[in-house]
Enzyme design. Structure first.
Site, PDB file in Angstrom:
ATOM      1  N   ASP A  84       0.820  -1.215   0.000  1.00 24.71           N
ATOM      2  CA  ASP A  84       0.000   0.000   0.000  1.00 24.71           C
ATOM      3  C   ASP A  84       0.851   1.261   0.000  1.00 24.71           C
ATOM      4  O   ASP A  84       1.834   1.358   0.747  1.00 24.71           O
ATOM      5  CB  ASP A  84      -0.874   0.055   1.262  1.00 24.71           C
ATOM      6  CG  ASP A  84      -2.169  -0.713   1.127  1.00 24.71           C
ATOM      7  OD1 ASP A  84      -2.657  -0.864  -0.010  1.00 24.71           O
ATOM      8  OD2 ASP A  84      -2.699  -1.153   2.164  1.00 24.71           O
ATOM      9  N   LYS A 112      -0.367  -0.517  -4.251  1.00 21.37           N
ATOM     10  CA  LYS A 112      -1.824  -0.334  -4.233  1.00 21.37           C
ATOM     11  C   LYS A 112      -2.136   1.085  -3.798  1.00 21.37           C
ATOM     12  O   LYS A 112      -1.563   1.585  -2.838  1.00 21.37           O
ATOM     13  CB  LYS A 112      -2.495  -1.341  -3.298  1.00 21.37           C
ATOM     14  CG  LYS A 112      -4.032  -1.191  -3.238  1.00 21.37           C
ATOM     15  CD  LYS A 112      -4.686  -2.428  -2.634  1.00 21.37           C
ATOM     16  CE  LYS A 112      -4.480  -2.558  -1.145  1.00 21.37           C
ATOM     17  NZ  LYS A 112      -5.137  -1.458  -0.373  1.00 21.37           N
ATOM     18  N   GLU A 181     -13.549  -3.245  -2.139  1.00 23.72           N
ATOM     19  CA  GLU A 181     -13.835  -3.491  -0.725  1.00 23.72           C
ATOM     20  C   GLU A 181     -15.239  -3.031  -0.369  1.00 23.72           C
ATOM     21  O   GLU A 181     -15.633  -1.902  -0.674  1.00 23.72           O
ATOM     22  CB  GLU A 181     -12.815  -2.773   0.167  1.00 23.72           C
ATOM     23  CG  GLU A 181     -13.070  -2.991   1.657  1.00 23.72           C
ATOM     24  CD  GLU A 181     -11.954  -2.499   2.551  1.00 23.72           C
ATOM     25  OE1 GLU A 181     -12.115  -2.571   3.791  1.00 23.72           O
ATOM     26  OE2 GLU A 181     -10.910  -2.051   2.032  1.00 23.72           O
TER      27      GLU A 181
END
EC number: 2.1.2.11
Length: 266
Positions: A84, A112, A181
């Protein structure tokens, strides 16, 4: 496990075989997860909550992410490492490149980034400079204060329509993978069909190309005691952690996880 690359993941999508991903923050669990067959290790900024004890991911720094990425690299046995970019690490495209370069040097194979269509310029710049990007859409924890909490995204038709358009735009900008998500299962299925790149879900139903969970969640560990609807405790009934990791891989590959009760309706 043979080395997993982007080509591997694209091949799994083409064959209709599910992709397995788990968060991972250290060498010991990297070895255990990769040897259990987990194909992607996500060095997530979730470490701010599950390791550092914060109530959100916002305090995590890029140096934190690089440190844990290097730790994961040392224990990894063939999995692809996805890291991330933390809060505000991609505030501008050039800043995103600088921070992504630090993570790639630490051992990441891909980064990400949370966001939507506005990420296109950043993704295009990174892709042109050799940094593969996974775009994280839907519930984006770094913007939890804007979203008003950890809520399902895409239930309203206008929002769902925008999310579908954003996914296509980010693929066209050069995103190599998507993560959805807390998105209604039907919408996640539509997005998965609409793009040619792998789509990983968490709380997004079983029709995505793969699944991810936070390692501590799937092992039944929680600081807060609150268990998200999309989580299953894979330690239950297992003699050890290695068996739990293997059970997760098998459940995702056979599409027995996630079940309908782990998803959300529109």
């Amino acid at each position: 496990m043979p080395e997993v690359t982007l080509t591997t993941l694209n091949g799994l999508k083409a064959k209709g075989e599910k992709i397995t991903m788990l968060t991972c923050y250290d060498a010991t669990f990297a070895k255990a997860a990769s040897e259990a067959g987990v194909e992607v290790l996500l060095v997530g900024d979730s470490l701010g909550m599950v390791l550092q004890g914060h109530d959100s991911t916002l305090p995590v720094s890029n140096d934190d992410m690089a440190y844990h990425t290097a730790s994961v690299k040392r224990g990894n046995n063939g999995a692809l490492i996805l890291t991330d970019l933390p809060f505000m690490a991609h505030a501008t495209p050039e800043l995103a490149f600088t921070n992504a370069a630090q993570l790639m040097r630490a051992g990441a194979h891909m980064v990400k980034i949370e966001g939507a269509a506005w990420l296109a310029e950043t993704i295009r710049l990174l892709a042109e400079r050799g940094v593969p990007v996974c775009a994280h859409m839907g519930l984006t924890p770094q913007t939890v204060n804007v979203l008003g909490g950890y809520k399902v995204q895409g239930r309203q038709e206008a929002q769902a329509r925008q999310m579908r358009a954003d996914a296509i735009a980010l693929e066209q900008a050069g995103a190599a993978m998507l993560l959805l998500e807390c998105v209604p299962s039907e919408l996640a299925a539509e997005i998965t069909q609409a793009v040619g790149i792998p789509v990983i879900g968490i709380g997004a139903g079983s029709a995505t190309d793969g699944q991810v969970l936070v390692l501590h969640d799937m092992l039944g560990l929680s600081l807060s005691g609150r268990v998200p609807k999309f989580v299953k405790n894979f330690m239950a009934g297992q003699p050890d952690i290695q068996s739990a990791l293997a059970a997760y891989v098998e459940a995702v590959k056979t599409v027995s996880f996630p079940a309908s009760e782990h998803g959300f309706s529109a």
